[in-house]
Each structure stands twice: as C-alpha cells, then as structure tokens.
Write a protein that holds these residues in place. Sequence first.
Motif: not given
Length: 135
Positions: A46-64
């Motif tokens: 969820a979120g208004d800012d697309e750069s803060e939306m995490v829809t898969n594990t790979f993006q979660l690793f990237g955020k980390f």
Amino acid sequence: MSESGYDPKRSRVSDSTMGDFLRGQITGELTEVPGIGPAAAKKLAAGDDESEMVTNTFQLFGKFLSLKGPDDEEEKVESMEHMEKFWYWLQNKGITAHRSAIVKAIAEKMNGMMPGIYDASAYGEDEDDDDEEEE
C-alpha cells in the motif's frame, strides 16, 4: 506492551521455519518471509508513493539494502543502526506484529549473500537452547 526498536529475541519464528527460509530459494512472494502474512503483505504494497510500495520479496531486500546508507566520510551506517532503520520503516508501513522476526529473517538471508551486513553477536543472542532442555 511497548516495543522500541529491533530485538532479535522478540522474534517468535521457529528455528525450523527460519532455517527453511534461509536455505530456500526466493520466489518473490512476500509471505515467504517469516513474519509476513497476507495482512502484512497488503500493508507493504500500500501507499501513495510508488517508490515506497513493496510488492515482492526482491523489493523488500532492496528496501533493506537501501537503508544501509547514507554513509559519509565521518560515519557509516553500521549493523545495529541498519536494523533499527528497517524495523522503524516496517513500523511506518503499518506492520504492527512480527517486525523483529521480519528484520531478523531478511538480515540473516542477506548476511548469507553479503557476510557482515548483519552482526547477530551485537545483540548478545543467546546460544543456550541446550540450557532450556536441561531445566
């Protein structure tokens, strides 16, 4: 109950579940991460800012990994600060349960790929599982 920041001792993930995650292949499904269920996956996406939306594990690793900085000449983001930043980012995304489990799972998985990114010894994690059996 007041939680303030990352503490690996608050992770309630079984050794078996954590081991399976650490040894397993990443599929991309957020719910493969110990501590992330369907409700948490929805909050991460969820979120208004697309750069803060995490829809898969790979993006979660990237955020980390993105929270490992910024570094400058005088200060680098060390392991403990990094874990805190990720824990609070999860809190800001609305994750209200299992934050420490999620941080620990992602940190340990990434540490297998990038040794040194997570320093479990900094938390004085107890290795006394045998003590529990003796009591």
